[in-house]
Design an enzyme around this catalytic site. Sequence first.
Site, short mmCIF file in Angstrom:
data_model
loop_
_atom_site.label_atom_id
_atom_site.label_comp_id
_atom_site.label_asym_id
_atom_site.label_seq_id
_atom_site.Cartn_x
_atom_site.Cartn_y
_atom_site.Cartn_z
N CYS A 164 128.32 121.77 -35.22
CA CYS A 164 128.09 120.37 -35.71
C CYS A 164 127.50 120.31 -36.69
CB CYS A 164 129.67 119.30 -34.38
SG CYS A 164 128.73 118.60 -33.52
N SER A 187 139.28 113.53 -34.16
CA SER A 187 138.02 113.78 -34.80
C SER A 187 138.52 113.00 -36.08
CB SER A 187 137.65 114.97 -34.83
OG SER A 187 139.01 115.89 -34.77
N MET A 217 134.08 109.28 -31.74
CA MET A 217 133.04 109.38 -31.53
C MET A 217 131.97 110.02 -32.32
SD MET A 217 133.27 110.59 -27.62
CE MET A 217 135.06 111.91 -27.95
N CYS A 226 128.68 119.82 -24.38
CA CYS A 226 128.86 118.51 -25.37
C CYS A 226 130.77 118.25 -24.51
CB CYS A 226 129.47 118.80 -26.46
SG CYS A 226 130.26 117.13 -27.54
N GLY A 235 142.94 117.05 -28.18
CA GLY A 235 143.71 117.80 -28.89
C GLY A 235 143.45 119.21 -28.85
#
Length: 368
Positions: free
Chosen positions: A203, A12, A36, A106, A130
Amino acid sequence: MSKKGRVLVAMSGGIDSSVAAVMLHEQGYEVIGMTMKTWDYANLGGSKKETGCCSLDSINDARNIAVSLGFPHYIVDIREEFGDYVINHFNKEYLDGRTPNPCVLCNTHIKWDSLLRRADKMDCDFIATGHYAQVRSENNRFVISKGLDENKDQSYALWGISQQSLSRTMFPLGHLHKTDIRAMAAERGFMDLVNKSESYEICFVPDNDYRGFLKRRNPGLEEEVRGGEFVMEDGTVVGKHEGYPFYTIGQRKGLGITLGYPVFVTEIQKENNRVVLGREEGLNRNGMWVDQLIMSKYENLKGIQKQSITKVRYNDDGTSSTIEQVGDEMRVLFHEHVKAIAPGQAAVFYEGNDVIGGGWIKSSFKQD
């Protein structure tokens, strides 16, 4: 290919996924990084932060780690599938009077599926993230368990990952504490990662204003639902509200109503646009039904009563309970009252540190 195998790492641009990639690289795996792009702020009307999830800065941070260590890095645009599934579901759940958890969706339906599809195309043996969690093989099952750092444990958000996906999943950070991760990044000179702030927002609602998101997403919604009734649990009408989608179970602030004592949202009635209010004890429940189960430690628990610590929200310590699978649903009886159980949230069942399984809260009840 490395003898240890090739691993596709979701990056990320944050410290956790970056250090996960660094660790695997140093352990001798052939690492491929993948970032992504799930959405963009401008199209959804959210804050246009340059350093948030999916921002150009975050993508560049991930790429810079890959370049510095000499492994390839790819950017994958999954905005369409993310929007079709996660964002549309988030929107629909609120319109159904429920409280969604998009991060679980997600992980289950977007991140892992996307990672595995790309991993297969790149001949990768494993995928890695992670997350602070652990996975192991036991009795022909792949079992998710809590990360060693209880304050950072993310197992609650991972219950929906299938057995097939878990069989190829690695969580390099699961046995470490956050302080270890920061120290590892600092030792390797990645000070930008150490100093980077962490985001705890949804997000695609980066300003945490889900009401604003719903209004932008559904033109005319505000006019359609405004003026519904606030009622007490005995049916007494005590005021008007802005519309049932704009409230959640357990909410106290922002109700815009004064009764001389604290009141909370205890129920949302979509069918008649009513929001039920009550005193704090009105939030108490000692049972619930959970559907859309995905099991981790055991294949199923049909006809078996099992003791579990059950979590009903992300930052929940969990409550002792007895669970029993009835058909395709789990009946949960808590050993003490639990406040503000919200349909639409995830329920996750634990045995010690192991995830038994999880599902979506369908309804809650209170019985003597």
